[in-house]
Design a protein around this motif. Structure first.
Motif, PDB file in Angstrom:
ATOM      1  N   GLN A 266       0.832  -1.204   0.000  1.00 34.38           N
ATOM      2  CA  GLN A 266       0.000   0.000   0.000  1.00 34.38           C
ATOM      3  C   GLN A 266       0.867   1.255   0.000  1.00 34.38           C
ATOM      4  N   VAL A 267       1.954   1.235   0.775  1.00 33.92           N
ATOM      5  CA  VAL A 267       2.889   2.359   0.767  1.00 33.92           C
ATOM      6  C   VAL A 267       3.465   2.553  -0.627  1.00 33.92           C
TER       7      VAL A 267
ATOM      8  N   PHE B 238       2.994   7.113   7.674  1.00 34.25           N
ATOM      9  CA  PHE B 238       1.853   7.343   6.794  1.00 34.25           C
ATOM     10  C   PHE B 238       0.564   7.163   7.591  1.00 34.25           C
ATOM     11  N   GLN B 239      -0.435   7.982   7.288  1.00 33.22           N
ATOM     12  CA  GLN B 239      -1.744   7.841   7.914  1.00 33.22           C
ATOM     13  C   GLN B 239      -2.765   7.449   6.859  1.00 33.22           C
ATOM     14  N   LYS B 240      -3.649   6.539   7.212  1.00 32.05           N
ATOM     15  CA  LYS B 240      -4.698   6.127   6.292  1.00 32.05           C
ATOM     16  C   LYS B 240      -5.669   7.285   6.076  1.00 32.05           C
ATOM     17  N   ASP B 241      -5.922   7.582   4.799  1.00 33.58           N
ATOM     18  CA  ASP B 241      -6.767   8.716   4.432  1.00 33.58           C
ATOM     19  C   ASP B 241      -7.355   8.422   3.057  1.00 33.58           C
ATOM     20  N   GLY B 242      -8.650   8.214   3.008  1.00 36.68           N
ATOM     21  CA  GLY B 242      -9.292   7.829   1.764  1.00 36.68           C
ATOM     22  C   GLY B 242      -9.223   8.867   0.672  1.00 36.68           C
ATOM     23  N   THR B 243      -8.896  10.109   1.013  1.00 37.07           N
ATOM     24  CA  THR B 243      -8.820  11.162  -0.002  1.00 37.07           C
ATOM     25  C   THR B 243      -7.444  11.262  -0.640  1.00 37.07           C
TER      26      THR B 243
ATOM     27  N   PRO C  80      -3.730   9.530  -2.341  1.00 36.52           N
ATOM     28  CA  PRO C  80      -3.379   8.428  -3.247  1.00 36.52           C
ATOM     29  C   PRO C  80      -3.208   7.108  -2.507  1.00 36.52           C
ATOM     30  N   ALA C  81      -3.873   6.057  -3.016  1.00 37.40           N
ATOM     31  CA  ALA C  81      -3.834   4.707  -2.439  1.00 37.40           C
ATOM     32  C   ALA C  81      -4.305   4.682  -0.990  1.00 37.40           C
ATOM     33  N   GLY C  82      -5.027   5.712  -0.580  1.00 34.66           N
ATOM     34  CA  GLY C  82      -5.595   5.731   0.762  1.00 34.66           C
ATOM     35  C   GLY C  82      -4.611   6.014   1.873  1.00 34.66           C
ATOM     36  N   LEU C  83      -3.439   6.587   1.537  1.00 35.71           N
ATOM     37  CA  LEU C  83      -2.433   6.923   2.542  1.00 35.71           C
ATOM     38  C   LEU C  83      -1.970   8.358   2.355  1.00 35.71           C
ATOM     39  N   LYS C  84      -1.510   8.947   3.455  1.00 36.75           N
ATOM     40  CA  LYS C  84      -0.937  10.293   3.407  1.00 36.75           C
ATOM     41  C   LYS C  84       0.369  10.286   4.196  1.00 36.75           C
ATOM     42  N   LEU C  85       1.466  10.693   3.539  1.00 38.71           N
ATOM     43  CA  LEU C  85       2.750  10.794   4.227  1.00 38.71           C
ATOM     44  C   LEU C  85       2.677  11.912   5.256  1.00 38.71           C
ATOM     45  N   GLN C  86       2.919  11.557   6.525  1.00 40.95           N
ATOM     46  CA  GLN C  86       2.826  12.516   7.619  1.00 40.95           C
ATOM     47  C   GLN C  86       4.178  13.087   8.033  1.00 40.95           C
TER      48      GLN C  86
END
Length: 215
Positions: free
Chosen positions: A40-41, A160-165, A167-173
């Motif tokens: 996923q990452v 990374f945090q899961k975020d449906g908005t 790409p691929a449902g992840l957001k680099l934090q």
């Protein structure tokens, strides 16, 4: 590890994580990682054509500087520090530069010789040198890059945090670097914006040695 600045002249700015990532060779041969999270990452990184974000950088002494991160594939990144911090980090697609305007110095590395390649070369399979670490929050994925054969390179952990908005449902934090002397530097991202227009001119910079714009 090259010094980022003269601490006597600029005590607020000490060993930014971005530069800690620049000097180490590309890391290899970490322990196997759980495939679903790491896949996923990888999909998240592949899904980013551009990204901009505000960042906060904290060194081991708790000193903080801020700035703006700009990323564009393939291979371009810029760490623009806040006013009053006379340093800049830029990758132009081939090379990675650290520019110190205070002392008029430029340092250069091949882009592929840095763990930043994880961001700059998303097509590369990261499973050979990264592993997923457990977290207390099921919405968070933590990926550690570490070569046990070379502890002098330290450790870099991307979060990374899961975020449906996103790409691929992840957001680099952000990410954390721990060097061989256990000095920790932390980068936190905010206001991440994905796949918007970013001009190639964003990765040009003024050479302090000649005061002319380079490409």
């Amino acid at each position: 590890m090259p010094a980022i600045c003269n601490s006597e002249k600029n005590p607020v700015f000490s060993r930014p994580l971005a530069l800690s990532m620049l000097a180490a060779p590309l890391l290899v041969a970490a322990a196997p990682a759980p495939a679903p999270e790491l896949a996923q990452v990888q999909q998240h990184l592949k899904g980013i054509s551009t990204m901009t974000a505000d960042f906060t950088q904290e060194d081991r002494n708790g000193r903080v500087v801020t700035g703006v991160l700009t990323l564009k594939q393939p291979g371009k990144i810029r760490f623009q520090y806040e006013k009053g911090v006379p340093q800049l980090i830029v990758a132009d697609g081939k090379s990675l530069y650290f520019i110190d305007y205070q002392v008029r110095q430029v340092q250069r590395w091949p882009t592929g010789n840095s763990p930043l390649r994880v961001l700059l070369d998303p097509g590369r399979d990261i499973s050979g040198y990264a592993q997923v670490k457990p977290t207390a929050d099921s919405r968070v994925i933590s990926v550690e890059i570490h070569d046990p054969k070379h502890p002098e390179y330290g450790r870099i952990t991307m979060v990374f945090q899961k975020d449906g908005t996103a790409p691929a449902g992840l957001k680099l934090q952000g990410w954390v670097a721990l060097d061989a002397q256990n000095n920790r530097t932390t980068i936190r991202l905010a206001s991440q914006r994905f796949n918007g227009p970013v001009a190639d001119s964003a990765f040009r910079w003024n050479d302090p040695r000649t005061q002319v714009r380079t490409h």
